[in-house]
Design a protein around this motif. Structure first.
Motif, PDB file in Angstrom:
ATOM      1  N   UNK A 141       0.836  -1.207   0.000  1.00 50.70           N
ATOM      2  CA  UNK A 141       0.000   0.000   0.000  1.00 50.70           C
ATOM      3  C   UNK A 141       0.869   1.255   0.000  1.00 50.70           C
ATOM      4  N   UNK A 142       1.940   1.245   0.789  1.00 44.15           N
ATOM      5  CA  UNK A 142       2.816   2.422   0.876  1.00 44.15           C
ATOM      6  C   UNK A 142       3.532   2.677  -0.443  1.00 44.15           C
ATOM      7  N   UNK A 143       3.969   1.626  -1.093  1.00 38.70           N
ATOM      8  CA  UNK A 143       4.635   1.774  -2.384  1.00 38.70           C
ATOM      9  C   UNK A 143       3.650   2.299  -3.428  1.00 38.70           C
ATOM     10  N   UNK A 144       2.449   1.723  -3.458  1.00 38.49           N
ATOM     11  CA  UNK A 144       1.438   2.176  -4.416  1.00 38.49           C
ATOM     12  C   UNK A 144       1.072   3.637  -4.168  1.00 38.49           C
ATOM     13  N   UNK A 145       0.979   4.019  -2.896  1.00 38.62           N
ATOM     14  CA  UNK A 145       0.654   5.409  -2.561  1.00 38.62           C
ATOM     15  C   UNK A 145       1.757   6.354  -3.026  1.00 38.62           C
ATOM     16  N   UNK A 146       3.016   5.927  -2.884  1.00 40.43           N
ATOM     17  CA  UNK A 146       4.143   6.739  -3.334  1.00 40.43           C
ATOM     18  C   UNK A 146       4.101   6.930  -4.851  1.00 40.43           C
ATOM     19  N   UNK A 147       3.736   5.883  -5.572  1.00 37.58           N
ATOM     20  CA  UNK A 147       3.613   5.985  -7.024  1.00 37.58           C
ATOM     21  C   UNK A 147       2.530   6.977  -7.412  1.00 37.58           C
ATOM     22  N   UNK A 148       1.369   6.857  -6.757  1.00 39.39           N
ATOM     23  CA  UNK A 148       0.256   7.761  -7.070  1.00 39.39           C
ATOM     24  C   UNK A 148       0.638   9.207  -6.777  1.00 39.39           C
ATOM     25  N   UNK A 149       1.300   9.416  -5.652  1.00 47.32           N
ATOM     26  CA  UNK A 149       1.682  10.777  -5.262  1.00 47.32           C
ATOM     27  C   UNK A 149       2.669  11.365  -6.264  1.00 47.32           C
ATOM     28  N   UNK A 150       3.598  10.549  -6.727  1.00 53.86           N
ATOM     29  CA  UNK A 150       4.605  11.055  -7.658  1.00 53.86           C
ATOM     30  C   UNK A 150       3.994  11.415  -9.011  1.00 53.86           C
ATOM     31  N   UNK A 151       2.987  10.651  -9.429  1.00 55.72           N
ATOM     32  CA  UNK A 151       2.378  10.867 -10.741  1.00 55.72           C
ATOM     33  C   UNK A 151       1.146  11.752 -10.694  1.00 55.72           C
ATOM     34  N   UNK A 152       0.775  12.189  -9.490  1.00 57.16           N
ATOM     35  CA  UNK A 152      -0.409  13.041  -9.350  1.00 57.16           C
ATOM     36  C   UNK A 152      -0.235  14.340 -10.130  1.00 57.16           C
ATOM     37  N   UNK A 153      -1.268  14.690 -10.873  1.00 55.46           N
ATOM     38  CA  UNK A 153      -1.247  15.943 -11.626  1.00 55.46           C
ATOM     39  C   UNK A 153      -0.482  15.881 -12.927  1.00 55.46           C
ATOM     40  N   UNK A 154      -0.030  14.688 -13.310  1.00 51.05           N
ATOM     41  CA  UNK A 154       0.677  14.535 -14.592  1.00 51.05           C
ATOM     42  C   UNK A 154      -0.116  13.578 -15.481  1.00 51.05           C
ATOM     43  N   UNK A 155       0.238  13.559 -16.730  1.00 53.92           N
ATOM     44  CA  UNK A 155      -0.429  12.661 -17.681  1.00 53.92           C
ATOM     45  C   UNK A 155       0.404  11.393 -17.911  1.00 53.92           C
ATOM     46  N   UNK A 156       1.466  11.255 -17.149  1.00 54.99           N
ATOM     47  CA  UNK A 156       2.312  10.079 -17.293  1.00 54.99           C
ATOM     48  C   UNK A 156       1.591   8.821 -16.812  1.00 54.99           C
ATOM     49  N   UNK A 157       1.816   7.733 -17.525  1.00 51.49           N
ATOM     50  CA  UNK A 157       1.259   6.450 -17.097  1.00 51.49           C
ATOM     51  C   UNK A 157       2.007   5.979 -15.855  1.00 51.49           C
TER      52      UNK A 157
END
Length: 215
Positions: A141-157
Motif C-alpha cells: 500500500x505504501x509503495x502504491x501510494x508513493x507511485x500515485x503521489x509522484x504521478x499526481x497531476x501529470x499525464x504520465x502512465x
C-alpha cells in the motif's frame, strides 16, 4: 493504402493461440515445439527449431490444450504430454523470470529494498516495480501510494507493479535474503525483464513456492 513499417512489424510479432483462437502479441503467449520424442517442449527463448505452437500464457489455457488434445491437432501428429507438464512449465517460467531479475541487478538496473525503492519512485527513475507475492499488504500500500503521489497531476502512465515471484525466489535469484521490494530503473533492459516477469504472472501460479526449480 500503404501499411506502415511499424504496423507490419507489430503484425509480425503476433501469434495465434491454439486454445482461444485469438491473435495477440508474442509476449502474451508461450511457444511450444514438438521434440523428437513426440512430447511438447516449452520454448521460452523462442529459438528452438521446428514449427511453433502458441498457447496463451495461462495455466488454464495450457491445461485446456492438454485436456482437449490440441497439441496433437496443431502438430498434425500424435503428441504425448507428460504428467505434470503444467507444473514443469511454471518452473521454467519462474526460472526465466528469476534469471532476468539477476541479469538486471548485474547490469546495475535494479534497485532493492523498501527505502531505496521509495527513493527511486521520488526521483522518477522507476520503469516498473516488482514485489514478492508473499510481501506485506502494508508495504504494498505504501509503495502504491508513493507511485500515485509522484504521478499526481501529470499525464504520465503509472509504472506497473508485478508480483510474479515469492520472496524466497527473489532472494535466491538476487543472492541475498528474502527480497520483497525491487524496482527496475529506466533503461535498455526494461522490455526483456518486464516480458519474462509479466508472462509468469499471467500464467497463474499455484499457492506454493517452486524456487527449488530455479537452481
Amino acid at each position: 493504402m500503404t501499411v506502415s513499417k511499424k504496423a507490419e512489424a507489430k503484425k509480425a510479432e503476433e501469434r495465434h493461440c491454439i486454445v482461444t483462437g485469438e491473435v495477440g502479441p508474442k509476449e502474451g503467449l508461450i511457444r511450444f515445439v514438438i521434440g523428437p520424442d513426440g512430447a511438447p517442449v516449452a520454448d521460452l527463448g523462442e529459438k528452438l527449431p521446428g514449427r511453433g505452437i502458441w498457447v496463451s500464457a495461462s495455466r488454464e489455457a495450457l491445461e485446456t490444450a492438454i485436456r482437449k488434445g490440441l497439441f496433437s491437432k496443431a502438430a498434425r501428429e500424435k503428441v504425448e504430454v507428460p504428467e505434470g507438464f503444467a507444473e514443469d512449465v511454471e518452473r521454467l517460467l519462474a526460472k526465466r523470470a528469476a534469471d532476468a531479475l539477476g541479469l538486471a541487478r548485474k547490469a546495475g538496473a535494479l534497485v532493492l529494498g523498501f527505502e531505496k525503492v521509495l527513493s527511486a519512485i521520488g526521483k522518477g527513475e522507476v520503469a516498473f516495480l516488482v514485489e514478492a507475492r508473499d510481501g506485506s499488504e502494508d508495504g504494498s500500500r505504501k509503495v502504491a501510494a508513493a507511485l500515485r503521489a509522484h504521478n499526481s497531476g501529470t499525464e504520465k502512465a503509472q509504472p506497473p507493479i508485478l508480483r510474479p515471484l515469492w520472496a524466497a525466489e527473489m532472494g535466491l535469484a538476487l543472492g541475498r535474503a528474502n527480497v520483497v521490494h525491487a524496482a527496475l530503473t529506466k533503461g535498455s533492459m526494461k522490455e526483456k525483464v518486464f516480458g519474462d516477469l509479466a508472462r509468469l504472472e499471467s500464467y497463474g501460479r499455484k499457492e506454493r513456492p517452486v524456487h527449488e526449480g530455479l537452481a
